[in-house]
Design a protein around this motif. Sequence first.
Motif, short mmCIF file in Angstrom:
data_model
loop_
_atom_site.label_atom_id
_atom_site.label_comp_id
_atom_site.label_asym_id
_atom_site.label_seq_id
_atom_site.Cartn_x
_atom_site.Cartn_y
_atom_site.Cartn_z
N TYR A 25 -9.33 28.58 -33.86
CA TYR A 25 -10.24 27.97 -32.90
C TYR A 25 -9.97 26.49 -32.70
CZ TYR A 25 -12.49 32.36 -33.79
OH TYR A 25 -12.73 33.70 -33.94
N VAL A 33 -6.75 36.43 -32.47
CA VAL A 33 -7.36 36.55 -33.79
C VAL A 33 -7.66 38.02 -34.06
CG1 VAL A 33 -8.38 34.26 -33.83
CG2 VAL A 33 -9.67 36.15 -32.82
N GLY A 41 -8.75 39.85 -30.68
CA GLY A 41 -9.47 39.08 -29.68
C GLY A 41 -8.65 37.90 -29.23
N ILE A 42 -8.92 37.46 -28.01
CA ILE A 42 -8.28 36.26 -27.50
C ILE A 42 -9.22 35.08 -27.75
CG2 ILE A 42 -7.60 35.04 -25.39
CD1 ILE A 42 -6.50 37.61 -24.32
N VAL A 43 -8.71 34.03 -28.33
CA VAL A 43 -9.52 32.87 -28.64
C VAL A 43 -9.86 32.12 -27.35
CG1 VAL A 43 -9.59 30.68 -29.89
CG2 VAL A 43 -8.38 32.64 -30.87
N ILE A 44 -11.14 31.77 -27.23
CA ILE A 44 -11.57 30.94 -26.12
C ILE A 44 -11.63 29.51 -26.61
CG2 ILE A 44 -13.35 30.55 -24.38
CD1 ILE A 44 -11.98 33.30 -24.25
N HIS A 45 -10.73 28.70 -26.12
CA HIS A 45 -10.64 27.33 -26.62
C HIS A 45 -11.61 26.43 -25.88
CE1 HIS A 45 -7.42 27.88 -29.47
NE2 HIS A 45 -6.74 28.58 -28.59
N THR A 49 -16.26 28.68 -31.51
CA THR A 49 -15.54 29.71 -32.23
C THR A 49 -15.74 31.06 -31.54
OG1 THR A 49 -17.42 30.02 -33.72
CG2 THR A 49 -15.68 28.53 -34.43
N SER A 50 -15.52 31.08 -30.25
CA SER A 50 -15.70 32.32 -29.52
C SER A 50 -14.37 32.96 -29.20
CB SER A 50 -16.49 32.08 -28.23
OG SER A 50 -15.95 30.99 -27.52
N CYS A 51 -14.42 34.27 -29.08
CA CYS A 51 -13.23 34.99 -28.66
C CYS A 51 -13.67 36.22 -27.88
CB CYS A 51 -12.36 35.39 -29.85
SG CYS A 51 -13.10 36.62 -30.94
N GLU A 53 -12.88 40.15 -27.18
CA GLU A 53 -12.17 41.30 -27.71
C GLU A 53 -11.26 41.90 -26.65
OE1 GLU A 53 -14.67 44.24 -29.55
OE2 GLU A 53 -13.08 45.74 -29.48
#
Length: 70
Positions: A25, A33, A41-45, A49-51, A53
Amino acid sequence: MNDSFCCEDMRYHATNHCPVHDSPYECPDWLIVRDDEGDFGIVIHDGGTSCVEIRYCPWCGTRLTAENRT
Ligand SMILES: [Zn+2]
Ligand SMILES: [Zn+2]
């Protein structure tokens, strides 16, 4: 948790190859991740700390969800 990946792109992006950041993150180059259940999951920058799925590999299209679930 096994370490099998559908393709080298996924292996690369889901593995920590950054010498600077310990957390996906915090690292802008770390895209994928895995949670404790093995879901990808794809990390949302966005600084948090969201991603999101993902059920299919963005590179090769392989289905990613665990086989013991439908
Ligand atoms: Zn980094
Ligand atoms: Zn793949």
